[in-house]
Design a protein around this motif. Structure first.
Motif, PDB file in Angstrom:
ATOM      1  N   VAL A  92      77.990  37.383 -11.600  1.00  0.00           N
ATOM      2  CA  VAL A  92      79.083  38.345 -11.533  1.00  0.00           C
ATOM      3  C   VAL A  92      80.351  37.602 -11.917  1.00  0.00           C
ATOM      4  O   VAL A  92      80.724  36.620 -11.285  1.00  0.00           O
ATOM      5  CB  VAL A  92      79.208  38.946 -10.115  1.00  0.00           C
ATOM      6  CG1 VAL A  92      80.409  39.870 -10.038  1.00  0.00           C
ATOM      7  CG2 VAL A  92      77.939  39.713  -9.769  1.00  0.00           C
ATOM      8  N   THR A  93      81.022  38.036 -12.974  1.00  0.00           N
ATOM      9  CA  THR A  93      82.145  37.285 -13.523  1.00  0.00           C
ATOM     10  C   THR A  93      83.476  37.657 -12.892  1.00  0.00           C
ATOM     11  O   THR A  93      84.479  37.011 -13.173  1.00  0.00           O
ATOM     12  CB  THR A  93      82.235  37.505 -15.037  1.00  0.00           C
ATOM     13  OG1 THR A  93      82.387  38.898 -15.302  1.00  0.00           O
ATOM     14  CG2 THR A  93      80.987  36.990 -15.720  1.00  0.00           C
ATOM     15  N   ARG A  94      83.519  38.670 -12.041  1.00  0.00           N
ATOM     16  CA  ARG A  94      84.789  39.051 -11.432  1.00  0.00           C
ATOM     17  C   ARG A  94      84.746  38.800  -9.926  1.00  0.00           C
ATOM     18  O   ARG A  94      83.696  38.596  -9.326  1.00  0.00           O
ATOM     19  CB  ARG A  94      85.110  40.518 -11.719  1.00  0.00           C
ATOM     20  CG  ARG A  94      84.120  41.513 -11.131  1.00  0.00           C
ATOM     21  CD  ARG A  94      84.430  42.920 -11.607  1.00  0.00           C
ATOM     22  NE  ARG A  94      83.652  43.940 -10.927  1.00  0.00           N
ATOM     23  CZ  ARG A  94      82.407  44.253 -11.224  1.00  0.00           C
ATOM     24  NH1 ARG A  94      81.773  43.623 -12.200  1.00  0.00           N
ATOM     25  NH2 ARG A  94      81.777  45.209 -10.570  1.00  0.00           N
TER      26      ARG A  94
ATOM     27  N   VAL B 279      82.522  36.169   2.340  1.00  0.00           N
ATOM     28  CA  VAL B 279      81.271  36.730   2.862  1.00  0.00           C
ATOM     29  C   VAL B 279      81.375  38.246   2.817  1.00  0.00           C
ATOM     30  O   VAL B 279      82.265  38.837   3.432  1.00  0.00           O
ATOM     31  CB  VAL B 279      81.007  36.257   4.305  1.00  0.00           C
ATOM     32  CG1 VAL B 279      79.718  36.880   4.843  1.00  0.00           C
ATOM     33  CG2 VAL B 279      80.923  34.729   4.358  1.00  0.00           C
ATOM     34  N   CYS B 280      80.464  38.866   2.054  1.00  0.00           N
ATOM     35  CA  CYS B 280      80.439  40.318   1.917  1.00  0.00           C
ATOM     36  C   CYS B 280      79.128  40.869   2.485  1.00  0.00           C
ATOM     37  O   CYS B 280      78.171  40.120   2.732  1.00  0.00           O
ATOM     38  CB  CYS B 280      80.588  40.725   0.458  1.00  0.00           C
ATOM     39  SG  CYS B 280      82.095  40.101  -0.342  1.00  0.00           S
ATOM     40  N   GLY B 281      79.086  42.171   2.680  1.00  0.00           N
ATOM     41  CA  GLY B 281      77.878  42.795   3.203  1.00  0.00           C
ATOM     42  C   GLY B 281      76.716  42.698   2.240  1.00  0.00           C
ATOM     43  O   GLY B 281      76.879  42.434   1.047  1.00  0.00           O
ATOM     44  N   GLY B 282      75.521  42.893   2.777  1.00  0.00           N
ATOM     45  CA  GLY B 282      74.334  42.854   1.944  1.00  0.00           C
ATOM     46  C   GLY B 282      73.964  41.471   1.467  1.00  0.00           C
ATOM     47  O   GLY B 282      73.413  41.304   0.375  1.00  0.00           O
ATOM     48  N   SER B 283      74.311  40.437   2.268  1.00  0.00           N
ATOM     49  CA  SER B 283      73.976  39.048   1.938  1.00  0.00           C
ATOM     50  C   SER B 283      74.613  38.589   0.631  1.00  0.00           C
ATOM     51  O   SER B 283      74.072  37.737  -0.068  1.00  0.00           O
ATOM     52  CB  SER B 283      72.453  38.858   1.864  1.00  0.00           C
ATOM     53  OG  SER B 283      71.852  39.168   3.102  1.00  0.00           O
ATOM     54  N   ARG B 284      75.753  39.147   0.306  1.00  0.00           N
ATOM     55  CA  ARG B 284      76.511  38.713  -0.871  1.00  0.00           C
ATOM     56  C   ARG B 284      77.613  37.787  -0.379  1.00  0.00           C
ATOM     57  O   ARG B 284      78.525  38.209   0.333  1.00  0.00           O
ATOM     58  CB  ARG B 284      77.097  39.915  -1.602  1.00  0.00           C
ATOM     59  CG  ARG B 284      76.027  40.837  -2.180  1.00  0.00           C
ATOM     60  CD  ARG B 284      76.605  42.206  -2.555  1.00  0.00           C
ATOM     61  NE  ARG B 284      77.661  42.125  -3.549  1.00  0.00           N
ATOM     62  CZ  ARG B 284      77.445  42.008  -4.870  1.00  0.00           C
ATOM     63  NH1 ARG B 284      76.209  41.936  -5.340  1.00  0.00           N
ATOM     64  NH2 ARG B 284      78.454  41.966  -5.715  1.00  0.00           N
ATOM     65  N   ALA B 285      77.505  36.521  -0.743  1.00  0.00           N
ATOM     66  CA  ALA B 285      78.458  35.534  -0.231  1.00  0.00           C
ATOM     67  C   ALA B 285      78.605  34.386  -1.209  1.00  0.00           C
ATOM     68  O   ALA B 285      77.743  34.150  -2.063  1.00  0.00           O
ATOM     69  CB  ALA B 285      78.000  35.010   1.128  1.00  0.00           C
ATOM     70  N   THR B 286      79.722  33.680  -1.064  1.00  0.00           N
ATOM     71  CA  THR B 286      79.929  32.456  -1.836  1.00  0.00           C
ATOM     72  C   THR B 286      78.864  31.438  -1.455  1.00  0.00           C
ATOM     73  O   THR B 286      78.562  31.235  -0.279  1.00  0.00           O
ATOM     74  CB  THR B 286      81.322  31.871  -1.540  1.00  0.00           C
ATOM     75  OG1 THR B 286      82.315  32.862  -1.812  1.00  0.00           O
ATOM     76  CG2 THR B 286      81.590  30.645  -2.394  1.00  0.00           C
ATOM     77  N   TYR B 287      78.305  30.808  -2.464  1.00  0.00           N
ATOM     78  CA  TYR B 287      77.315  29.743  -2.275  1.00  0.00           C
ATOM     79  C   TYR B 287      78.059  28.418  -2.273  1.00  0.00           C
ATOM     80  O   TYR B 287      78.850  28.134  -3.175  1.00  0.00           O
ATOM     81  CB  TYR B 287      76.309  29.815  -3.422  1.00  0.00           C
ATOM     82  CG  TYR B 287      75.318  28.681  -3.518  1.00  0.00           C
ATOM     83  CD1 TYR B 287      74.092  28.747  -2.866  1.00  0.00           C
ATOM     84  CD2 TYR B 287      75.590  27.555  -4.292  1.00  0.00           C
ATOM     85  CE1 TYR B 287      73.168  27.720  -2.987  1.00  0.00           C
ATOM     86  CE2 TYR B 287      74.674  26.531  -4.419  1.00  0.00           C
ATOM     87  CZ  TYR B 287      73.467  26.611  -3.761  1.00  0.00           C
ATOM     88  OH  TYR B 287      72.560  25.590  -3.879  1.00  0.00           O
ATOM     89  N   LEU B 288      77.858  27.601  -1.241  1.00  0.00           N
ATOM     90  CA  LEU B 288      78.495  26.294  -1.148  1.00  0.00           C
ATOM     91  C   LEU B 288      77.424  25.232  -0.976  1.00  0.00           C
ATOM     92  O   LEU B 288      76.558  25.355  -0.104  1.00  0.00           O
ATOM     93  CB  LEU B 288      79.485  26.248   0.023  1.00  0.00           C
ATOM     94  CG  LEU B 288      80.334  24.967   0.171  1.00  0.00           C
ATOM     95  CD1 LEU B 288      81.673  25.289   0.813  1.00  0.00           C
ATOM     96  CD2 LEU B 288      79.634  23.870   0.980  1.00  0.00           C
ATOM     97  N   ALA B 289      77.470  24.203  -1.805  1.00  0.00           N
ATOM     98  CA  ALA B 289      76.488  23.122  -1.725  1.00  0.00           C
ATOM     99  C   ALA B 289      77.152  21.819  -2.119  1.00  0.00           C
ATOM    100  O   ALA B 289      78.232  21.801  -2.733  1.00  0.00           O
ATOM    101  CB  ALA B 289      75.285  23.405  -2.624  1.00  0.00           C
TER     102      ALA B 289
ATOM    103  N   THR C 151      82.332  44.561  -6.126  1.00  0.00           N
ATOM    104  CA  THR C 151      81.236  44.176  -7.015  1.00  0.00           C
ATOM    105  C   THR C 151      79.883  44.538  -6.405  1.00  0.00           C
ATOM    106  O   THR C 151      78.847  44.133  -6.923  1.00  0.00           O
ATOM    107  CB  THR C 151      81.268  42.667  -7.308  1.00  0.00           C
ATOM    108  OG1 THR C 151      81.141  41.938  -6.074  1.00  0.00           O
ATOM    109  CG2 THR C 151      82.553  42.277  -7.990  1.00  0.00           C
ATOM    110  N   ALA C 152      79.895  45.288  -5.300  1.00  0.00           N
ATOM    111  CA  ALA C 152      78.629  45.667  -4.674  1.00  0.00           C
ATOM    112  C   ALA C 152      77.849  46.589  -5.607  1.00  0.00           C
ATOM    113  O   ALA C 152      78.440  47.375  -6.369  1.00  0.00           O
ATOM    114  CB  ALA C 152      78.892  46.370  -3.350  1.00  0.00           C
ATOM    115  N   PRO C 153      76.518  46.499  -5.570  1.00  0.00           N
ATOM    116  CA  PRO C 153      75.701  47.358  -6.448  1.00  0.00           C
ATOM    117  C   PRO C 153      75.969  48.829  -6.178  1.00  0.00           C
ATOM    118  O   PRO C 153      76.204  49.231  -5.043  1.00  0.00           O
ATOM    119  CB  PRO C 153      74.269  46.979  -6.077  1.00  0.00           C
ATOM    120  CG  PRO C 153      74.368  45.630  -5.437  1.00  0.00           C
ATOM    121  CD  PRO C 153      75.703  45.597  -4.757  1.00  0.00           C
TER     122      PRO C 153
END
Length: 333
Positions: free
Chosen positions: A47-49, A269-279, A331-333
């Motif tokens: 997702v680019t935005r 952190v957004c609903g539906g397990s949509r979140a920033t990935y940090l590693a 950006t949620a589906p």
């Protein structure tokens, strides 16, 4: 065909076959390396935005103190960070200098930051020409340099700090107004969250008082709690024992922190397990400690809030998470 011509053709054919085998082997090796070094668990979707307009911009101000000061010799440049570079960055993060820069001191060198008794702050050191700083050690932490020639050691109280290396270095002490020791929490995390409050206040953001211990699996941040009503909530996460981190939003790289053994970053952190990935990576022998704190988004730039104006309170295991109002996930589906 003459015998010489036949042998030449056979030799030529053998060479082609050998090159073909080498090419296949190299391609296979490259594929294996790509698979081994690929970032784990990154979502395939890109997702680019932003998940919400303006939610990522302020978070770009977050990275570990002592990084991004000036290019050093390890990058092929001719300049190293100076005391003025260090002072400029720490002052912008809310620190107040409580001890003026010293005369050059021979490394290794030990100093007691008596100015920090009962509070938290940093001991900052930078080398003179020909010197080298390897690390800084407080009673609870050993800090590796992020930029060549500079080390900034977080500490609470006046216990001695040791600067490791050779040659000469200058040293100054900075306090963080309002930052107090928090039992069971590394001084670095207390200070990193105080810095984040100052940096994000410039965008009108404010933290909630409650923070919570975060965890990681390997070198990947475990999911933070979602708001029960859905939508998106920005969090600030600080950690020690986990370094060279990066963040991604569903496949799109957002930020990087080059500190080898700690980090300061923002995640959404957004609903539906949509979140920033940090590693990142865990240096050998380190046990990471992470602390996360949710933020309330502001509507635009504002004057900096006094540092430490929202004292950090650590939630105990089992305590309910306190959330700010979420913002829509566009950006949620």
């Amino acid at each position: 065909m003459a015998r010489g011509e036949s042998e030449a053709e056979e030799s030529k054919g053998g060479a082609v076959a050998i090159w073909a085998v080498c090419a296949v082997a190299c391609l296979a090796g490259a594929w294996v390396v790509a698979q081994v070094t690929a970032d784990p668990q990154i979502p395939d979707e890109t997702v680019t935005r932003e998940p919400h307009p303006g939610i990522e911009g302020p978070l770009h101000a977050l990275w570990t103190r002592g990084c991004r000061l000036a290019p050093g010799p390890h990058l092929g440049a001719t300049s190293t960070p100076s005391g003025a570079d260090v002072d400029r960055q720490l002052t912008a993060r809310g620190y107040v200098r409580t001890r003026e820069p010293s005369a050059p001191q021979s490394l290794p060198w030990r100093t007691a930051p008596t100015e920090l008794a009962g509070t938290c702050g940093v001991v900052a050191a930078w080398v003179e020409p020909g010197g080298q700083l390897d690390a800084g050690r407080s009673p609870s932490d050993r800090v590796l340099p992020c930029e060549w020639g500079v080390v900034v050691v977080p500490t609470c109280g006046s216990e001695p700090v040791t600067l490791e290396g050779h040659g000469d270095a200058r040293v100054a002490v900075y306090g963080m107004p309002g930052a107090l020791p928090l039992p069971g929490v590394a001084p670095d995390l207390v200070l990193a969250h105080a810095e984040a409050e100052t940096l994000l206040a410039r965008s009108g953001w404010a933290p909630l008082p409650e923070g919570m211990a975060a965890t990681q699996t390997g070198a990947v941040l475990d999911p933070l709690p979602e708001h029960p009503r859905g939508g998106c909530v920005p969090w600030v996460v600080a950690g020690v024992g986990l370094g060279r981190t990066f963040t991604q939003w569903l496949g799109r790289r957002v930020t990087e922190d080059h500190a080898p053994d700690r980090f300061l970053a923002g995640v959404v952190v957004c609903g539906g397990s949509r979140a920033t990935y940090l590693a990142g990576s865990v240096p050998v022998g380190n046990t990471p400690q992470l602390l996360a704190r949710p933020y309330r988004m502001g509507s635009g730039p504002s004057a900096s809030a006094p540092t430490g104006s929202t004292p950090l309170r650590l939630l105990a295991p089992g305590d309910p998470v306190v959330f700010p109002d979420p913002v829509p996930d566009q950006t949620a589906p």
